[in-house]
Design a protein around this motif. Structure first.
Motif, PDB file in Angstrom:
ATOM      1  N   VAL A 232       0.830  -1.232   0.078  1.00  0.00           N
ATOM      2  CA  VAL A 232      -0.036  -0.108   0.065  1.00  0.00           C
ATOM      3  C   VAL A 232       0.673   1.250   0.004  1.00  0.00           C
ATOM      4  CG1 VAL A 232      -1.975  -1.093   1.079  1.00  0.00           C
ATOM      5  CG2 VAL A 232      -0.033   0.066   2.553  1.00  0.00           C
ATOM      6  N   ASP A 233       0.149   2.302  -0.620  1.00  0.00           N
ATOM      7  CA  ASP A 233       1.070   3.546  -0.824  1.00  0.00           C
ATOM      8  C   ASP A 233       1.666   4.079   0.792  1.00  0.00           C
ATOM      9  OD1 ASP A 233       0.430   3.490  -3.137  1.00  0.00           O
ATOM     10  OD2 ASP A 233      -1.305   4.968  -3.128  1.00  0.00           O
ATOM     11  N   SER A 234       0.873   3.828   1.944  1.00  0.00           N
ATOM     12  CA  SER A 234       1.525   4.347   3.227  1.00  0.00           C
ATOM     13  C   SER A 234       2.565   3.361   3.561  1.00  0.00           C
ATOM     14  CB  SER A 234       0.137   4.298   4.045  1.00  0.00           C
ATOM     15  OG  SER A 234      -0.338   2.917   4.140  1.00  0.00           O
ATOM     16  N   ASP A 235       3.044   2.354   3.156  1.00  0.00           N
ATOM     17  CA  ASP A 235       4.040   1.691   3.510  1.00  0.00           C
ATOM     18  C   ASP A 235       5.293   2.249   2.880  1.00  0.00           C
ATOM     19  OD1 ASP A 235       6.085  -0.317   3.982  1.00  0.00           O
ATOM     20  OD2 ASP A 235       4.517  -2.106   3.861  1.00  0.00           O
ATOM     21  N   ARG A 236       6.130   2.822   3.809  1.00  0.00           N
ATOM     22  CA  ARG A 236       7.341   3.529   3.348  1.00  0.00           C
ATOM     23  C   ARG A 236       8.697   2.786   3.418  1.00  0.00           C
ATOM     24  NH1 ARG A 236       5.938   6.932  -0.049  1.00  0.00           N
ATOM     25  NH2 ARG A 236       8.209   7.543  -0.094  1.00  0.00           N
ATOM     26  N   GLY A 237       8.539   1.438   3.961  1.00  0.00           N
ATOM     27  CA  GLY A 237       9.686   0.630   3.978  1.00  0.00           C
ATOM     28  C   GLY A 237      10.707   0.718   2.943  1.00  0.00           C
TER      29      GLY A 237
END
Length: 289
Positions: free
Chosen positions: A239-244
């Motif tokens: 998902v877009d919010s996963d910045r890993g």
């Protein structure tokens, strides 16, 4: 530490022999006999599947055929070894493609593993004063700074072939850990796939490990086609919010603006709207996330 090594060796024996297995993970034409006590302790998904009267719990088979087969295999391997992409002991070591097998003491975030927590607590409470306070602490060589200030060694452009003299000059200056990362064949696509499957099935330790492996290789292989190929995996499987992994990709563009001149990278950016938008914001000095 000896007790921890013995425990990991026991897990490896269970995996290789499939003795006492009570669950099958099916992926295409591959079947992996596993143990509920091992996989459920490390994955929220497997724990839920085996704790409720669902089809998987009744049949004893969990079908993951819709997932990437290679990523599933690495996930199963991680359950028992707390690592993946290890070099077999019998494999010849190539100067250009050497892969250092990680010792149990070097495993990333191994202290978070629930099955090893008991061993850690027992070792800490041991009356032996000579024992280390935290035998499961990460190795001092474990990199926690994903974006170091020091630049990675110069690497050929994406559209150029590998320069033998570059390898020789780099080997004379780098320390062992950096040389290992530079000499490893890039597996950035694999790490991105493993990161995605770890997120999907709630395997925190594997997700952190995949991020760490991706970060180290991105430092040293940012100018390869493998890095370009890994970007769609990074932006399309989470998902877009996963910045890993996204933050690692953006940081690579910050540190190496010459990536914008590569025709291969241009194609990737055109086909990956999420990356294009973040690079647009970065170019205007706006926050990316």
């Amino acid at each position: 530490m000896e007790a921890n090594n013995e425990l990991l060796a026991a897990f490896a024996t269970l995996y290789e022999s499939a003795k006492y297995s009570d669950l099958i993970v099916q992926c295409g034409d591959r079947s992996f006999p596993v143990h509920k006590a091992v996989v459920c302790s490390r994955s929220h998904f497997f724990d839920g599947a085996c704790s409720h009267p669902w089809k998987e719990n009744i049949t004893g088979i969990i079908d993951l055929s819709e997932d990437d087969h290679e990523a599933v295999e690495h996930m199963i391997h991680y359950f028992y070894y707390l690592d993946y992409l290890q070099q077999p002991k019998s494999a010849p070591v190539s100067r250009r493609h050497s892969i250092q097998k990680r010792r149990p003491s070097d495993l990333v975030l191994v202290q978070e593993d629930p099955l090893l927590a008991q061993a850690q607590a027992q070792a800490i409470s041991s009356p032996d004063s000579s024992a280390p306070a935290s035998p499961l602490s990460p190795s001092p060589h474990y990199r926690t700074d994903y974006f170091p200030d020091t630049k990675a060694p110069p690497t050929p452009d994406l559209d150029q072939t590998f320069d033998e003299s570059l390898l020789d000059s780099y080997e004379s200056d780098c320390d062992d850990d950096e040389c290992d990362a530079f000499l490893q064949p890039p597996n950035l696509v694999v790490h991105a796939k493993v990161y995605a499957i770890a997120e999907k099935y709630g395997i925190t330790g594997l997700k952190d490990l995949a991020r760490h492996k991706f970060s180290i290789q991105a430092e040293h292989h940012w100018a390869t086609l493998e890095f370009a190929d890994s970007i769609p995996e990074v932006y399309e499987t989470t998902v877009d919010s996963d910045r890993g992994l996204r933050d690692i990709v953006i940081q690579s563009f910050r540190e190496h603006p010459q990536l914008a001149r590569s025709k291969d990278m241009e194609l990737v950016v055109r086909d990956t709207p999420g990356l294009a938008w973040e690079l647009f914001r970065m170019g205007w000095g706006l926050p990316v996330c």
